[in-house]
Design an enzyme around this catalytic site. Structure first.
Site, short mmCIF file in Angstrom:
data_model
loop_
_atom_site.label_atom_id
_atom_site.label_comp_id
_atom_site.label_asym_id
_atom_site.label_seq_id
_atom_site.Cartn_x
_atom_site.Cartn_y
_atom_site.Cartn_z
N LYS A 223 47.97 24.48 41.80
CA LYS A 223 46.89 23.49 41.80
C LYS A 223 47.31 22.25 41.01
O LYS A 223 47.18 21.13 41.46
CB LYS A 223 45.62 24.11 41.19
CG LYS A 223 44.46 23.17 41.08
CD LYS A 223 43.21 23.86 40.58
CE LYS A 223 42.13 22.83 40.28
NZ LYS A 223 40.89 23.43 39.78
N GLU A 229 55.85 28.25 34.65
CA GLU A 229 56.50 29.35 35.36
C GLU A 229 56.80 28.96 36.81
O GLU A 229 57.90 29.18 37.32
CB GLU A 229 55.60 30.60 35.36
CG GLU A 229 55.38 31.23 34.00
CD GLU A 229 54.16 30.66 33.27
OE1 GLU A 229 53.77 29.49 33.56
OE2 GLU A 229 53.62 31.37 32.41
N GLY A 286 41.27 27.78 40.30
CA GLY A 286 42.45 28.53 40.73
C GLY A 286 42.12 29.92 41.23
O GLY A 286 42.58 30.36 42.27
N ARG A 287 41.28 30.63 40.48
CA ARG A 287 40.97 32.03 40.85
C ARG A 287 39.97 32.12 41.99
O ARG A 287 39.60 33.22 42.41
CB ARG A 287 40.50 32.81 39.61
CG ARG A 287 39.36 32.17 38.86
CD ARG A 287 39.22 32.76 37.46
NE ARG A 287 38.22 32.06 36.65
CZ ARG A 287 38.46 31.00 35.89
NH1 ARG A 287 39.67 30.48 35.84
NH2 ARG A 287 37.50 30.44 35.17
N GLU A 372 39.15 36.01 33.46
CA GLU A 372 39.40 34.60 33.19
C GLU A 372 38.10 33.80 33.32
O GLU A 372 37.92 32.76 32.69
CB GLU A 372 40.50 34.04 34.11
CG GLU A 372 41.14 32.76 33.57
CD GLU A 372 42.34 32.28 34.38
OE1 GLU A 372 42.14 31.77 35.49
OE2 GLU A 372 43.48 32.44 33.91
N HIS A 403 45.24 61.31 39.41
CA HIS A 403 46.30 62.12 38.82
C HIS A 403 46.94 61.41 37.64
O HIS A 403 48.07 61.74 37.24
CB HIS A 403 47.33 62.47 39.89
CG HIS A 403 46.72 63.31 40.97
ND1 HIS A 403 46.63 64.68 40.88
CD2 HIS A 403 46.10 62.97 42.13
CE1 HIS A 403 46.01 65.14 41.96
NE2 HIS A 403 45.68 64.12 42.72
N LYS A 531 50.41 28.62 26.04
CA LYS A 531 51.30 27.72 26.81
C LYS A 531 51.98 26.73 25.86
O LYS A 531 53.19 26.49 25.96
CB LYS A 531 50.47 26.91 27.83
CG LYS A 531 50.01 27.68 29.04
CD LYS A 531 49.33 26.72 30.02
CE LYS A 531 48.61 27.45 31.12
NZ LYS A 531 47.85 26.57 32.01
#
Ligand code: F6P
Length: 568
Positions: A223, A229, A286-287, A372, A403, A531
């Protein structure tokens, strides 16, 4: 401000200040009710009402929610709906759909619902023709995905694309990755999707080992187009292409790199032609962005028609959320149950258990969506919250979780409500598996609810002829307390439309909880500090000579020194 183009009413941002949650009349009424009901077990509630399943279940947008296995009565739900009303849920919901700037800390509208709405009636926001812009970009996604899928989009040596590598992180990764996995049966074998998010070079390296530069298309999804990253991975991918694509020129990059972003300057500075950029807008968080051009990998993987079905499924849930009365509103009910457990029972986490292998990435998608959004400690007007907000969200597919960590769900000291998610029909044809899967899913929610009490365990062991001293020794270990709540969400099958509705269900659940808790569900200031520090430390790891002075605590300085020695 938003207006319907024909009528142009002005929608104002509603008054966002709310009293502290625990001071409201409906919260206090819920407290008194909690004291009265907390000792009533789920077993007792089921015994008292044979129609509990019918009473506490509903359908919406192709989804079915069974919430009968929750510690609630009709009176509880009444108090919870009153709380939602006291917190102004209905005008807040209206304000979001209308384009009011409810993301107050960033002065932005929150309009991901517009990304999946039909073109008419048209929306306008601050002079932007929202609907027209959304559908213009969708058309570009359609044209581009068709070109790649049909083999008319060619790499620099004239070969069609065989591999698509999405480079992004957070909302620019989790959504498209989860959806592509969920729609696996709709994908073609000759077009492989890869997702690279981690700055750890192993992530990108593992993909680059598998792909051919002549037939690989990189989608750089960010965005902001500044995320460290993603930028590092994008530059490494670009370098890899130029070094490994024999005979390729810089000008060939345009056949192998496209971008999805709101930042045209950043994209062009990176070297991607604006013509190869698929835009979206600052009013898409973003999410919440998988419905925008961030969903390009989905359209590439399953085709635009299926992507449209995915949007339509979400839109159906939007309509339900917007129009249904609170009492019959699936996202509202799901949200209020979460508030009930978080703020009254003090349950600190929620486990997501999809009984569908292709929903394997759904829990991690929901982690970003919920934590978030609502992992906040101050109210919209900046006061420290006096009541708890977002629980921890975690989970994995059933039956694997059974399990591994279900032991804790059944007998641990913490109680964790579970959302079971399953489809009635499988995507595969293998005989027997679907019945076994569903049997496990329903058995787990029944076991959590009923448990196995001392008298039942004792009778069972005695019936097997176990000696009395052994019965006494084993009894406490074999008791299941039960009374552990869960929801079950069922769909006919995992289709683009049902998946769209499922994601939108949780998006709106998050919105409702944000309104109750009085937090801004649409900013994420909490990721900023790390960051900045990472960027400072990166400088210190690579600077020559080593920086002097005591900028850090002894732990951080010691770790930096060790890493400098390893990296030198
Ligand atoms: O750092 C958190 C975050 O801002 C998320 O909210 C977002 O989804 C992710 O980073 C990626 O951001 P971008 O799409 O701008 O690269």
């Amino acid at each position: 401000m938003y207006s319907r183009i024909n009528s142009r009413p002005t929608i104002k941002t509603p008054d966002m200040s709310q009293p502290a949650l625990n001071t409201t009349a409906s919260f206090q009424a819920l407290h008194a009710h909690y004291a009265a009901i907390k000792e009533t077990s789920l077993r007792e509630l089921f015994a008292a009402s044979p129609s509990r399943f019918e009473q506490f279940s509903l359908k919406a947008a192709g989804l079915f929610l069974d919430y009968a296995k929750n510690n609630v009565t009709a009176e509880t739900m009444g108090h919870l709906f009153a709380l939602a009303r006291e917190r102004q849920l209905e005008p807040r919901r209206q304000a979001m759909f209308a384009g009011a700037k409810i993301n107050t800390t960033e002065n932005r509208a929150v309009l991901h619902t517009a990304l999946r709405a039909p073109q008419q009636p048209a929306l306008e926001l601050d002079g932007q023709q929202v609907s027209a812009d959304v559908h213009a970009v969708l058309e570009r996604v359609q044209t581009f995905s068709a070109a790649v899928r049909s083999g008319t989009w060619l790499g620099y040596t004239g070969k069609p694309i065989s591999d698509i590598v999405n480079i992004g992180i957070g909302g620019s990764d989790l959504g498209p990755k989860m959806v592509c996995q969920a729609l696996r049966p709709y994908q073609r074998a000759d077009l492989k999707l890869h997702f690279v998010s981690n700055v750890d070079g192993d992530d990108l390296d593992a993909v680059l080992q598998q792909v051919d530069p002549q037939t690989t298309l990189f989608v750089i999804a960010s965005k902001t187009f500044t995320t460290a990253e993603t930028m590092m991975n994008a530059h490494s991918a670009r370098n890899w292409f130029l070094q490994n694509a024999a005979g390729a020129q810089e000008s060939d990059l345009r056949k192998h790199f496209v971008a999805v972003s709101t930042n045209v300057e950043g994209v062009t500075a990176f070297g991607i032609d604006a013509a190869n950029m698929f835009p979206f807008w600052d009013w898409v968080g973003g999410r919440y962005s998988v419905w925008s051009s961030i969903g390009l990998p989905v359209a590439l993987a399953v085709g635009f028609e299926q992507f449209s079905e995915f949007l339509a499924g979400a839109h159906a849930m939007d309509r339900h959320f917007q129009d249904a009365p609170l009492e019959q509103n699936m996202p509202v009910i799901l949200a209020l149950l979460g508030v009930w457990y978080r703020n009254f029972f003090d349950y600190r986490s929620v486990s997501i258990a999809p009984y569908h292998q292709d929903l394997g990435n759904f829990p991690s998608y929901l982690q970003q969506l919920e934590m978030e959004s609502n992992g906040k400690r101050v109210s919209l007007d900046g006061r420290t919250l006096e009541a708890e907000s977002c629980p921890i969200i975690w989970g994995n597919v059933g039956t694997n979780g059974q399990h591994a960590y279900f032991q804790l769900l059944h007998q641990g000291t913490d109680i964790t409500p579970v959302d079971f998610i399953a489809t009635l029909h499988a995507s595969h044809q293998l005989p027997g598996h679907q019945a076994a899967l569903l049997a496990n899913c329903f058995a787990q929610s029944e076991a959590l609810m009923r448990g196995k009490h001392a008298d039942e365990v004792q009778a069972e062991m005695q019936a097997k002829g176990m000696p009395a001293d052994q019965v006494t020794a084993l009894l406490p270990h074999r008791i299941f307390p039960g009374n552990r709540p869960s929801n079950t969400i069922l769909m006919e099958a995992l289709t683009p439309a049902s998946l769209g509705a499922l994601i939108a269900l949780y998006e709106h659940k998050v919105f409702v909880q944000g309104v109750i808790w009085d937090v801004n569900s649409f900013d994420q200031w909490g990721v900023e500090l790390g960051k900045v520090l990472a960027s400072n430390i990166l400088g210190e790891l690579t600077a020559a000579p080593a920086p002097q002075g005591n900028a850090h605590d002894s732990s951080t300085s010691g770790l930096i020194a060790m890493a400098r020695r390893a990296l030198s």
